[in-house]
Design a protein around this motif. Sequence first.
Motif, PDB file in Angstrom:
ATOM      1  N   THR A 153       0.981  -1.009  -0.166  1.00 43.75           N
ATOM      2  CA  THR A 153      -0.091  -0.262  -0.238  1.00 43.75           C
ATOM      3  C   THR A 153       1.061   0.981   0.273  1.00 43.75           C
ATOM      4  O   THR A 153       1.957   1.273   0.619  1.00 43.75           O
ATOM      5  N   LEU A 154       0.251   2.424  -0.720  1.00 45.21           N
ATOM      6  CA  LEU A 154       1.047   3.754  -0.636  1.00 45.21           C
ATOM      7  C   LEU A 154      -0.092   4.724   0.234  1.00 45.21           C
ATOM      8  O   LEU A 154      -1.103   4.940   0.310  1.00 45.21           O
ATOM      9  N   LEU A 155       1.018   5.721   0.903  1.00 44.95           N
ATOM     10  CA  LEU A 155       0.295   6.587   1.998  1.00 44.95           C
ATOM     11  C   LEU A 155       0.690   8.014   1.228  1.00 44.95           C
ATOM     12  O   LEU A 155       1.447   8.743   1.368  1.00 44.95           O
ATOM     13  N   VAL A 156      -0.917   8.630   1.060  1.00 49.24           N
ATOM     14  CA  VAL A 156       0.002   9.790  -0.373  1.00 49.24           C
ATOM     15  C   VAL A 156      -1.159  11.223   0.942  1.00 49.24           C
ATOM     16  O   VAL A 156      -2.158  10.930   0.855  1.00 49.24           O
ATOM     17  N   SER A 157      -0.624  12.404   0.149  1.00 43.74           N
ATOM     18  CA  SER A 157      -0.944  13.679   1.775  1.00 43.74           C
ATOM     19  C   SER A 157      -1.440  14.285   0.298  1.00 43.74           C
ATOM     20  O   SER A 157      -0.272  14.913  -0.213  1.00 43.74           O
ATOM     21  N   THR A 158      -2.660  15.435  -0.113  1.00 47.68           N
ATOM     22  CA  THR A 158      -1.746  16.187  -1.233  1.00 47.68           C
ATOM     23  C   THR A 158      -2.850  17.349  -0.285  1.00 47.68           C
ATOM     24  O   THR A 158      -3.270  17.521   0.769  1.00 47.68           O
ATOM     25  N   LEU A 159      -2.557  18.298  -1.157  1.00 47.55           N
ATOM     26  CA  LEU A 159      -3.336  19.391  -0.782  1.00 47.55           C
ATOM     27  C   LEU A 159      -4.863  20.175  -0.836  1.00 47.55           C
ATOM     28  O   LEU A 159      -5.278  20.807  -0.501  1.00 47.55           O
ATOM     29  N   ASP A 160      -5.619  19.377  -0.266  1.00 47.41           N
ATOM     30  CA  ASP A 160      -6.789  18.876  -0.340  1.00 47.41           C
ATOM     31  C   ASP A 160      -7.308  18.831   0.950  1.00 47.41           C
ATOM     32  O   ASP A 160      -8.441  18.238   1.191  1.00 47.41           O
ATOM     33  N   SER A 161      -6.339  18.167   1.973  1.00 45.06           N
ATOM     34  CA  SER A 161      -6.681  18.778   3.661  1.00 45.06           C
ATOM     35  C   SER A 161      -7.196  16.875   3.530  1.00 45.06           C
ATOM     36  O   SER A 161      -8.208  16.103   3.915  1.00 45.06           O
ATOM     37  N   HIS A 162      -6.372  16.284   2.685  1.00 46.25           N
ATOM     38  CA  HIS A 162      -6.824  14.560   2.653  1.00 46.25           C
ATOM     39  C   HIS A 162      -5.518  13.954   2.613  1.00 46.25           C
ATOM     40  O   HIS A 162      -4.360  13.927   2.425  1.00 46.25           O
ATOM     41  N   VAL A 163      -5.188  12.732   3.213  1.00 42.07           N
ATOM     42  CA  VAL A 163      -4.579  11.495   3.222  1.00 42.07           C
ATOM     43  C   VAL A 163      -5.315  10.304   2.476  1.00 42.07           C
ATOM     44  O   VAL A 163      -6.139   9.775   2.704  1.00 42.07           O
ATOM     45  N   ARG A 164      -4.572   9.899   0.973  1.00 44.06           N
ATOM     46  CA  ARG A 164      -5.337   8.350   1.253  1.00 44.06           C
ATOM     47  C   ARG A 164      -4.362   7.410   0.836  1.00 44.06           C
ATOM     48  O   ARG A 164      -3.019   7.894   1.135  1.00 44.06           O
TER      49      ARG A 164
END
Length: 308
Positions: free
Chosen positions: A203-214
């Motif tokens: 799995t891969l944990l990704v944080s983005t600038l829409d206030s989400h971690v996926r």
Amino acid sequence: MAPSRGPQALARTLHKTLSNHRGPVHVVRYAKGSAKYVLSGGQDRTIRLWNPDLGTEIKKFEAHGYEVLSISVSHDNTKFASSGGDRSVFVWDVTAGVTTRRMSGHMGKVNVVELNTDATVLASGSYDSTVRLWDLRAPARAPIQVLEEARDAVQTLHVDATTIIAGSVDGHVRTYDLRKGELRSDFIGQPVTSAIPSSDGTTLLVSTLDSHVRLFDTTSGKLLNAFTGHNHTSYRCRACFGHEEATVVCGDEDGAVWAWDLVDATVLQPNPPPKVHDKVITWTEHHPTDPGEMVTGSADGTVKVWRH
């Protein structure tokens, strides 16, 4: 992935505050192995080596002419790489406290450097939208490969034996399989600030600038979970796995450290978490082996060591 035995509470008791940096701290890395030491890099152009247990600064590394944005420690703790506003990548000898080589070639600031497992290859990702690979065993100073697929700044990298994962402001996470010569591009649609695979690589944990971690499945690219509640829209913040990957942890732009259950994505108490830094938390890193310790770095100029 470790079976969820109910996530362990996050280390939220302040153990030490490391406050020698003048200006924002951009990166905080644990040493490898039992991780008795911490390295931090900041706007003040310095890298500092700390004993987080005692809260003392052991050494200051000075060679950067601009801010330090990234640090990667070798497997044996004898050297580390750093990068930032200089457009060059520096490799340091920890004991001597000096740079052993500097690689130039990027056309903009170097947001991220990452060593491979045996510290023979170094990857660097830049504002110039490229990832450059450097052979640390070769005397040549030119990169062995330049990856030019990103359409905007590269913010985050992960390197292992056969793959390189690059996250960019262009909203893509690109996975390069060096053995097969293949590239897989996953479009997330928001600027990517961190991308961290689980220890087994599934799995891969990704944080983005829409206030989400996926959380994504690395094979299929399928979205497995989304973690929300925190405020993350403007700065490079880093999300990471908690102890045994049963939780997800991320510091946000309000100075709070959020934690979620990996499996059901519920926010762990306290919800909302308290503000523990005066400014944005730029870096969050959990101790590699100790269930009860993590570090945070912030634009408020401090590194904080947290324990149970």
